[in-house]
Design an enzyme around this catalytic site. Sequence first.
Site, PDB file in Angstrom:
ATOM      1  N   LYS A   1      21.989  23.006  65.482  1.00 14.39           N
ATOM      2  CA  LYS A   1      21.021  21.941  65.758  1.00 14.39           C
ATOM      3  C   LYS A   1      21.607  21.007  66.808  1.00 14.39           C
ATOM      4  O   LYS A   1      22.609  20.342  66.569  1.00 14.39           O
ATOM      5  CB  LYS A   1      20.682  21.167  64.484  1.00 14.39           C
TER       6      LYS A   1
ATOM      7  N   ASP B   1      14.060  12.788  52.254  1.00 17.78           N
ATOM      8  CA  ASP B   1      13.162  13.517  53.155  1.00 17.78           C
ATOM      9  C   ASP B   1      12.927  14.939  52.649  1.00 17.78           C
ATOM     10  O   ASP B   1      12.968  15.899  53.418  1.00 17.78           O
ATOM     11  CB  ASP B   1      13.726  13.539  54.574  1.00 17.78           C
TER      12      ASP B   1
ATOM     13  N   VAL C   1      16.842  23.633  67.542  1.00 18.08           N
ATOM     14  CA  VAL C   1      17.753  24.496  66.782  1.00 18.08           C
ATOM     15  C   VAL C   1      17.843  25.851  67.480  1.00 18.08           C
ATOM     16  O   VAL C   1      16.823  26.442  67.835  1.00 18.08           O
ATOM     17  CB  VAL C   1      17.267  24.689  65.332  1.00 18.08           C
TER      18      VAL C   1
END
Length: 361
Positions: free
Chosen positions: A81, A182, A67
Amino acid sequence: MVGVFFLIICWFRRTSLWKNKSKAQQDFEAILKSHGSLATKRYSYLEIKKMTHCFKEKLGQGGYGSVFKGKLHDKCPVAVKVLKETKGNGEEFMNEVASISKTSHVNIVTLLGYCFEGSKRALVYEFMTNGSLEKFIFQNEADLVEDNLQLSCEILHQIAVGVARGLEYLHRGCNIRIFHFDIKPHNILLDENFYPKISDFGLAKICPRNESVVSMLGARGTIGYIAPEVIYRNFGAVSHKSDVYSFGMMVLEMVGGRRNANVNVDDTSEIYFPHWIYKRLELDEDLALRSIRNEGDKERIKQMVITSLWCIQTNPAERPMMNKVVEMLEGRVETLQFPPKPYLFSPSRSPCPSSPSTLIP
């Protein structure tokens, strides 16, 4: 003759490479089409290089890539990113663009643009001044000499409520249902006022609003936050309740300032943190956490802990919906029922039948 043969080989290799890229491009266009047109801007790789000044300032790095800090034409700061070129057909990249571009919520990070140019793939996000939550809660005592990176209980509570609201929106608030799969401190970004935003939708699953159960070939997520049913299907169906479990585990880490699966108590053995904190509450003992400084802090932390223990119940049916989680965090601690003692699932001590490649660290 040798020269002709060499030219044929080069032509064949270029043709095969073009076909592979064309297939990836077709897959990406098909995903975009299936989810409708996107308002998100598409950038060329040259534009990505310009906005990051040739990737001059790196903000972080992970298994997905790196990033970098950048600026748009209007000088607005962004986080870019850049995915590794070894990400296969870019399924996670396509998944992230398709899912996050459909969201609009104060607690969901904004995707400003993307780049898909051959093997070059990048995502352009709004810049979050304070970075990820992870760096504020997993620190060594030596790092706290000036005590300037330790978050107060009030801020921790603010973050927990914000993430809960973001998940509530993903599960029930937008025109499609998005299950993140996640949720962890690394994927929670903080702005200049420490208001949280959920990021990284590479493992997310999208389904119609009237469906709450999803099918998956293998486990997905990060060890330490994965719900039992995601690994062992006999625990129950995989659904939005899997995000509830991950949220509960994350909040316990916020409270403890340590990773759940790696806590030393009295330097005698490794203790699973949810076990330790449940026992303390059960015996009405002082939680003895460094972030607690007054009675108000005690109330907030107890509220977060009880809510989290409900969230990590092994049976998905016993976990609350995210709208209920928000109510529990914003209500009065006296009204919270003490959760039943769950079979606390410790992935660090349980064999995982899925291959390591399905678990994204």
